[in-house]
Design a protein around this motif. Structure first.
Motif, mmCIF file in Angstrom:
data_model
loop_
_atom_site.group_PDB
_atom_site.id
_atom_site.type_symbol
_atom_site.label_atom_id
_atom_site.label_comp_id
_atom_site.label_asym_id
_atom_site.label_seq_id
_atom_site.Cartn_x
_atom_site.Cartn_y
_atom_site.Cartn_z
ATOM 1 N N ASN A 2 146.152 -10.577 60.029
ATOM 2 C CA ASN A 2 146.495 -10.379 61.141
ATOM 3 C C ASN A 2 146.740 -10.098 61.950
ATOM 4 N N ILE A 3 146.485 -11.248 63.284
ATOM 5 C CA ILE A 3 146.083 -10.780 64.656
ATOM 6 C C ILE A 3 146.771 -9.333 65.165
ATOM 7 N N GLN A 4 148.445 -9.544 65.020
ATOM 8 C CA GLN A 4 148.932 -8.143 65.621
ATOM 9 C C GLN A 4 148.863 -6.883 65.089
ATOM 10 N N ASP A 5 148.101 -6.812 63.846
ATOM 11 C CA ASP A 5 148.155 -5.663 62.860
ATOM 12 C C ASP A 5 146.388 -5.243 63.410
ATOM 13 N N ALA A 6 145.684 -6.023 63.635
ATOM 14 C CA ALA A 6 144.108 -6.147 64.136
ATOM 15 C C ALA A 6 144.354 -5.887 65.868
ATOM 16 N N ARG A 7 145.364 -6.321 66.858
ATOM 17 C CA ARG A 7 145.434 -5.405 67.918
ATOM 18 C C ARG A 7 145.661 -4.185 67.787
ATOM 19 N N VAL A 8 146.409 -4.393 67.036
ATOM 20 C CA VAL A 8 147.050 -2.100 67.032
ATOM 21 C C VAL A 8 146.181 -1.447 66.618
ATOM 22 N N GLN A 9 145.448 -1.653 65.281
ATOM 23 C CA GLN A 9 144.684 -0.824 65.042
ATOM 24 C C GLN A 9 143.475 -0.653 65.896
ATOM 25 N N LEU A 10 143.131 -1.806 66.838
ATOM 26 C CA LEU A 10 141.475 -2.191 67.395
ATOM 27 C C LEU A 10 142.163 -0.858 68.834
ATOM 28 N N ASP A 11 143.329 -1.175 69.132
ATOM 29 C CA ASP A 11 143.469 -0.365 70.612
ATOM 30 C C ASP A 11 143.723 1.229 70.000
ATOM 31 N N GLN A 12 143.825 1.904 68.776
ATOM 32 C CA GLN A 12 144.119 3.195 68.117
ATOM 33 C C GLN A 12 142.466 3.487 68.121
ATOM 34 N N PRO A 71 133.757 -7.107 72.095
ATOM 35 C CA PRO A 71 134.431 -8.289 71.498
ATOM 36 C C PRO A 71 135.469 -8.833 70.882
ATOM 37 N N VAL A 72 136.126 -8.283 70.032
ATOM 38 C CA VAL A 72 137.182 -8.342 69.327
ATOM 39 C C VAL A 72 138.252 -9.037 70.233
ATOM 40 N N PRO A 73 139.208 -8.200 70.682
ATOM 41 C CA PRO A 73 139.522 -9.099 71.488
ATOM 42 C C PRO A 73 139.736 -9.437 72.130
ATOM 43 N N GLU A 74 138.707 -9.932 72.481
ATOM 44 C CA GLU A 74 138.712 -11.580 73.456
ATOM 45 C C GLU A 74 138.665 -12.702 72.188
ATOM 46 N N LEU A 75 138.314 -12.926 70.719
ATOM 47 C CA LEU A 75 138.037 -13.154 69.895
ATOM 48 C C LEU A 75 139.297 -13.357 69.120
ATOM 49 N N LEU A 76 140.244 -12.635 69.342
ATOM 50 C CA LEU A 76 141.729 -12.755 69.044
ATOM 51 C C LEU A 76 142.875 -13.689 70.099
ATOM 52 N N ASP A 77 142.327 -13.229 71.324
ATOM 53 C CA ASP A 77 143.294 -13.730 72.387
ATOM 54 C C ASP A 77 142.597 -15.335 72.080
ATOM 55 N N GLN A 78 141.834 -16.266 71.855
ATOM 56 C CA GLN A 78 141.223 -16.556 71.980
ATOM 57 C C GLN A 78 141.536 -17.123 70.344
ATOM 58 N N ASN A 79 141.592 -17.239 69.509
ATOM 59 C CA ASN A 79 142.242 -17.341 67.647
ATOM 60 C C ASN A 79 141.792 -18.037 67.254
ATOM 61 N N ARG A 80 140.622 -17.085 67.320
ATOM 62 C CA ARG A 80 138.771 -17.558 66.940
ATOM 63 C C ARG A 80 139.037 -15.866 65.178
ATOM 64 N N LEU A 81 139.822 -16.227 64.763
ATOM 65 C CA LEU A 81 140.006 -14.992 63.971
ATOM 66 C C LEU A 81 138.298 -15.089 62.663
ATOM 67 N N ASP A 83 135.228 -15.911 63.483
ATOM 68 C CA ASP A 83 134.841 -14.992 64.430
ATOM 69 C C ASP A 83 135.361 -13.504 64.434
ATOM 70 N N ALA A 84 136.179 -13.122 65.048
ATOM 71 C CA ALA A 84 136.583 -11.792 65.237
ATOM 72 C C ALA A 84 136.310 -11.128 63.804
ATOM 73 N N VAL A 85 136.439 -11.312 62.233
ATOM 74 C CA VAL A 85 136.817 -11.014 61.306
ATOM 75 C C VAL A 85 135.475 -10.806 61.118
ATOM 76 N N GLY A 86 134.056 -11.419 61.384
ATOM 77 C CA GLY A 86 132.711 -11.448 61.469
ATOM 78 C C GLY A 86 131.952 -10.508 62.123
ATOM 79 N N VAL A 87 132.619 -10.133 63.331
ATOM 80 C CA VAL A 87 132.531 -8.951 64.405
ATOM 81 C C VAL A 87 132.733 -7.429 63.690
ATOM 82 N N ILE A 88 133.760 -7.487 63.246
ATOM 83 C CA ILE A 88 134.451 -5.898 63.099
ATOM 84 C C ILE A 88 133.459 -5.588 61.631
#
Length: 98
Positions: A2-12, A71-81, A83-88
């Motif tokens: 979930n992009i929103q959940d990921a953003r909240v966790q990343l912000d923290q 790099p994860v927030p930018e990947l989420l912005d680009q909807n490259r889930l 890739d974001a999962v791989g980086v995390i």
């Protein structure tokens, strides 16, 4: 993931990793938040064992974690889930029990 959940966790995570007054209380919150972030990237049935780093270990890995997760927030912005999962997953590998 979930992009929103990921953003909240990343912000923290980013807030805690960048905090110059990192203390034991914030260390505990960071370990919990990193674990939640890791869980977002995995099928619940295939969760790897996760270890909480000691305070000393975390102080040594904060800059590395920040760099790896950057790099994860930018990947989420680009909807490259995927890739974001791989980086995390790659960034949090230090937290997995071998």
């Amino acid at each position: 993931m979930n992009i929103q959940d990921a953003r909240v966790q990343l912000d923290q995570v980013f807030e805690l990793l960048r905090d110059p007054d990192f203390d034991l209380f914030k260390h505990g919150r960071l370990n919990e938040t990193l674990e939640q972030l890791q869980r977002l990237t995995r099928d619940p049935d295939s969760i790897q064992e996760f270890r909480h780093l000691t305070y000393a270990e975390m102080k040594g890995h904060r800059a590395e974690l920040l760099e790896r997760l950057q790099p994860v927030p930018e990947l989420l912005d680009q909807n490259r889930l995927q890739d974001a999962v791989g980086v995390i997953r790659s960034g949090l590998r230090v937290l997995e029990i071998p």
